[in-house]
Write a protein that holds these residues in place. Sequence first.
Motif, short mmCIF file in Angstrom:
data_model
loop_
_atom_site.label_atom_id
_atom_site.label_comp_id
_atom_site.label_asym_id
_atom_site.label_seq_id
_atom_site.Cartn_x
_atom_site.Cartn_y
_atom_site.Cartn_z
N SER A 35 0.84 -0.94 0.11
CA SER A 35 0.12 -0.30 0.28
C SER A 35 1.12 0.91 -0.32
CB SER A 35 -0.83 -0.10 1.12
OG SER A 35 -1.42 1.26 1.30
N ILE A 36 0.44 2.59 -0.69
CA ILE A 36 0.89 3.73 -0.21
C ILE A 36 0.80 4.24 0.03
CG2 ILE A 36 2.16 2.98 -3.07
CD1 ILE A 36 0.13 4.67 -3.93
N VAL A 37 -0.36 4.40 0.53
CA VAL A 37 -1.47 5.23 0.84
C VAL A 37 -0.53 5.74 2.18
CG1 VAL A 37 -3.12 5.35 2.94
CG2 VAL A 37 -3.58 4.01 1.32
N GLY A 38 -0.52 7.25 2.63
CA GLY A 38 -0.16 7.79 3.50
C GLY A 38 1.52 8.70 2.86
N GLN A 95 -0.91 13.98 -0.64
CA GLN A 95 -0.60 13.24 -0.34
C GLN A 95 -1.86 11.98 -0.86
OE1 GLN A 95 -0.84 13.50 4.01
NE2 GLN A 95 0.50 11.83 4.34
N VAL A 96 -1.45 10.34 -0.81
CA VAL A 96 -2.17 9.55 -0.86
C VAL A 96 -3.32 9.42 0.02
CG1 VAL A 96 -2.61 6.96 -1.93
CG2 VAL A 96 -0.21 8.62 -2.57
N THR A 97 -4.40 9.18 -0.41
CA THR A 97 -5.48 8.84 0.86
C THR A 97 -5.94 7.12 1.14
OG1 THR A 97 -7.02 9.70 -0.47
CG2 THR A 97 -6.55 11.05 1.43
N LYS A 98 -6.51 6.79 -0.67
CA LYS A 98 -6.31 5.69 -0.81
C LYS A 98 -5.52 5.08 -2.71
CE LYS A 98 -11.42 7.41 -0.79
NZ LYS A 98 -12.41 7.22 -1.64
N ASP A 99 -5.42 3.93 -1.85
CA ASP A 99 -4.86 3.25 -3.34
C ASP A 99 -5.70 3.26 -4.40
OD1 ASP A 99 -1.93 1.62 -1.94
OD2 ASP A 99 -3.17 0.85 -0.67
#
Length: 481
Positions: A35-38, A95-99
């Motif tokens: 995952s890249i969330v965050g 910033q990523v919030t969802k994959d």
Amino acid sequence: MNRILIDSSVHHMRIAVVENGKLVELHWESKAHQSIVGNIYAGRVENVVKGMQAAFVDIGQEKNAYLYYGQERATTDSNPKEGRKLKMGDTVLVQVTKDAVGEKGAVVTEELSFPGRFLVLLPEDTREIGISKKITDTEERNRIKEVLKDSLPEGYSAIVRTNGAKKSKEEYQKELDVLLKNCQAIQQFGQYAKPPALLLQEKSPALRIARELYASEVDEIVVNDRSIYEELLQAGEFPQEDGVTLLHYQDNTPIFEAYFVESQAEKALEQRVWLKSGGFLMIQQTEACVVIDVNTGKFTGKKSVEKTILKTNLEAASEIAAQLRLRNLSGIIIVDFIDMVSKEHRHLVQEALEQAVRKDRNKTVVVGMTELGLMQITRKKTRPSLEQQMSVSCRYCNGTGRYPSIDWTVSKMRREIESIFSNTIYQKVIVTANPKVLDAFCGKEEVFLKELQHKFEKTIVCIPMQAMAFDKYHIEKQKDS
């Protein structure tokens, strides 16, 4: 007792939340597709869709990320407030919030957040102080606001997490200093970085998810991987004085099996969920929504038909809330309860469902029933569902059905072999499977196979069979090596 179990293997990581022996949340992280969330990126705007106040941003991933840049969405026919204007080629910090899911790229935001152990720092001018809803004591909420009011620097807001209750001003200040330093460094670096560029990578999945789940009442965190155990220990975010015990699990029996949650985890992919009364749920995920059908099944009741239906629907309401959380079902959810004639019964079922979803960490809203008697629910999307993570579209039916992925088959096969070697007298197993499954199981130059044989000092023989499907395998046990 409430536990977080972290099961790390060469192929994947599984993180389970277990409350009094029942599996209530299951997180799956493939080590090949983490995952890249965050994560925070310096991205480049590739396309602007003005009518949607949205842009597609190159952050260095396979698909461009989706960025909504308007201040607020239009809820009426009037024109929405106009946010900042973007154009192609602009550099943005996001910033990523969802994959990414399916054909859709990741979702990103320009509203950056920097989470700590009990605070989240937000670089915005409002200087607002948000407090977790789970901190219910009015005096404590007022105390926190008074303490942080003087400590919070200009140009920043903060959110106090659940485990931020009863902390001293010094503790808040120490965490604020660390978060502020990280935030300023990222913002400064982002001004000169050539997009697309990764500015901040979220910590390991184990630490990130354990931190998210730590807000709930947890008694033990049990890890079967030494390096992850040391990472959590060094992070210092799970102190014993908070009543949490961090344990390194070293037994040869697979950790999920040892804590009796393996069978529960496997059932999390089944479409049919049985209720204790004999009724059952049928759960189906589609591109548009999740559909859940409630059936009386084997339950016929002992009194009137209406009471039988009410009892089944009430039991189903509780189980539906549990399944949403366990399977991470999100978006639009439609529930077809058994038809109820009485308005009072329909109200009781809706109340029971509203009460049950309050245990969910994700925002879940019970909207109500349609004229057709279908219950509408919405649940915030934060990551792909378990089914999306642990299975792939079936190539034999053009995506209309699903079967377990090679990663899932390999991890299940590995756990079964570990269980045989640790709990029986067998010295050798012969594994027959599709060549691609065996390639993933053995690893490059058979590194995973050799590691498993060395661990138990026993023999594994692999026999490829092209005709076998990816989700099938056969293990033959032998006493002599």
